[in-house]
Every structure is written in structure tokens, then in C-alpha cells.
Design an enzyme around this catalytic site. Structure first.
Site, mmCIF file in Angstrom:
data_model
loop_
_atom_site.group_PDB
_atom_site.id
_atom_site.type_symbol
_atom_site.label_atom_id
_atom_site.label_comp_id
_atom_site.label_asym_id
_atom_site.label_seq_id
_atom_site.Cartn_x
_atom_site.Cartn_y
_atom_site.Cartn_z
ATOM 1 N N GLY A 185 6.647 -1.180 3.110
ATOM 2 C CA GLY A 185 7.714 -1.693 3.944
ATOM 3 C C GLY A 185 7.584 -1.114 5.338
ATOM 4 O O GLY A 185 6.961 -0.064 5.525
ATOM 5 N N GLN B 187 9.722 1.294 13.645
ATOM 6 C CA GLN B 187 8.590 2.138 13.261
ATOM 7 C C GLN B 187 7.324 1.798 14.049
ATOM 8 O O GLN B 187 6.343 2.537 13.982
ATOM 9 C CB GLN B 187 8.320 2.032 11.763
ATOM 10 N N CYS C 118 7.567 8.098 3.847
ATOM 11 C CA CYS C 118 7.809 7.247 5.008
ATOM 12 C C CYS C 118 6.614 7.305 5.941
ATOM 13 O O CYS C 118 6.071 8.381 6.198
ATOM 14 C CB CYS C 118 9.065 7.732 5.734
ATOM 15 N N LEU C 119 6.214 6.146 6.448
ATOM 16 C CA LEU C 119 5.082 6.085 7.375
ATOM 17 C C LEU C 119 5.362 6.869 8.659
ATOM 18 O O LEU C 119 4.432 7.370 9.288
ATOM 19 C CB LEU C 119 4.747 4.627 7.706
ATOM 20 N N HIS D 242 15.665 1.652 2.079
ATOM 21 C CA HIS D 242 14.931 2.509 3.013
ATOM 22 C C HIS D 242 14.756 1.807 4.364
ATOM 23 O O HIS D 242 15.002 2.396 5.420
ATOM 24 C CB HIS D 242 13.572 2.853 2.381
ATOM 25 N N GLU D 243 14.334 0.537 4.332
ATOM 26 C CA GLU D 243 14.074 -0.184 5.586
ATOM 27 C C GLU D 243 15.373 -0.498 6.328
ATOM 28 O O GLU D 243 15.414 -0.430 7.559
ATOM 29 C CB GLU D 243 13.266 -1.459 5.330
ATOM 30 N N HIS E 250 16.362 2.517 8.174
ATOM 31 C CA HIS E 250 15.605 2.648 9.429
ATOM 32 C C HIS E 250 16.298 1.898 10.560
ATOM 33 O O HIS E 250 16.439 2.418 11.672
ATOM 34 C CB HIS E 250 14.184 2.086 9.283
#
Length: 179
Positions: A51, A56, A100-101, A142-143, A146
Site C-alpha cells: 500500500g 509517501q 511502513c515504507l 494504515h493508508e 497516512h
């Protein structure tokens, strides 16, 4: 689904202000938005993620993409513009490892509801709904976090968060790196 080839962009790391504030609602549905969605899919793939939220890759817009399996291992590939997260009543939480990226190299156990869905629109303004179970439910939450300026490490006790962020600062970035 993306309509054109995307170009991977560098992943924004924890600490960048765009990650720590609510993203702007999308009001214009044009070629630029379509290219953003394509670039987000390309960036997520390059970083080997499931995702990715627009902030991000440094873009202040309420958009996210997913390429993630649900509890039945059905793979869901989708995008949502201006998502609204819906959580179940009587929230049964599942604690699982999350990463997380934007915080590479570290993971932590986070409790999240086992089901969730988002409503919103696609890149053309058509209504969409994505129902999630298992990892997909976690990903939707999660997204959306963000886009609200919250990263999973922000849900951790301060001491643990500080330690993880220090470890992450030493980790190499993921995906395409800035030159």
C-alpha cells in the site's frame, strides 16, 4: 486500475512535514491525477510494498493505492481518492506486525480491527468501496492513517517509537532513491 505507465518516485521518510498533517481533499479529476495514481503504483512496486499513500511520495493529496491480499488470499489491486474509513462496531482487534515504507527497516506489533472498508471515488470521480479482511483491512487502516497525518509508529509508546525511529534512520531507503 492504472491507465498509463507510472514512474517510480522516491519514498518520503518519517520526519518530512507532508507525512505529519492531514492531506488535502482532491477536487480536480484530470490527467495529472491519473498520472499520480500510475506513479503511486510504480513507486509501491519499486519499494515492494502492499500500500502507498500520496504523501509517501511527497504529494499532499488524499489518495492511496493498494496491491494486497485479503484474509482469503484474494489479491486486491485498487486506488481510492478522498477515502473515508469505516470500522466495525464491537471492534475485535488483531495484533500483528506492521511496517511502513516511510519508516524502513523496522516493524512493530499494532492492534487493529480485523475488518474495515473504505468509501471514496476513483481517479475519474466514480464512487468506489473496498471491503477488507486480514492484511487488506490492516492496509486500508494504515493508508487512511497516512492521509490523516498519522504513521503506525505514532501509535507506539514514546520510548519505543524513539528507539525504532533511531534504528530506521540507519536503514537504507526503499524503492527508487533520490539522486
Amino acid at each position: 486500475m492504472q491507465t498509463r505507465a507510472g514512474t517510480p518516485r522516491p519514498i518520503t521518510r518519517y520526519g518530512n512535514p507532508v507525512l505529519h498533517r492531514r492531506c488535502a481533499e482532491v477536487t480536480v479529476f484530470d490527467d495529472e491525477l491519473q498520472q499520480l495514481v500510475a506513479d503511486m503504483f510504480a513507486s509501491m512496486a519499486a519499494a515492494e510494498g502492499v500500500g502507498l499513500a500520496a504523501n509517501q511520495i511527497g504529494v499532499d493529496a488524499r489518495v492511496f493505492v493498494v496491491d494486497c491480499p485479503d484474509a482469503t488470499e484474494t489479491h486486491v489491486v485498487a486506488h481510492v481518492v478522498n477515502p473515508v474509513l469505516h470500522l466495525p462496531d464491537g471492534r475485535e482487534l488483531e495484533v500483528d506486525s506492521e511496517g511502513c515504507l516511510s519508516v524502513p527497516g523496522v516493524r512493530a506489533d499494532i492492534g487493529r480491527p480485523t475488518t474495515a472498508y473504505v468509501t471514496g471515488v476513483d481517479m475519474h470521480g466514480a464512487p468506489v468501496r473496498i471491503d477488507g479482511t486480514g492484511l487488506l483491512a490492516r492496509c486500508l487502516q494504515h493508508e487512511t492513517d497516512h492521509l490523516d497525518g498519522l504513521l503506525y509508529v505514532d501509535r507506539l509508546p514514546a520510548k519505543k517509537r524513539k528507539k525504532m525511529l533511531a534504528e530506521s534512520a540507519e536503514a537504507p531507503g526503499v524503492g527508487v532513491l533520490e539522486s
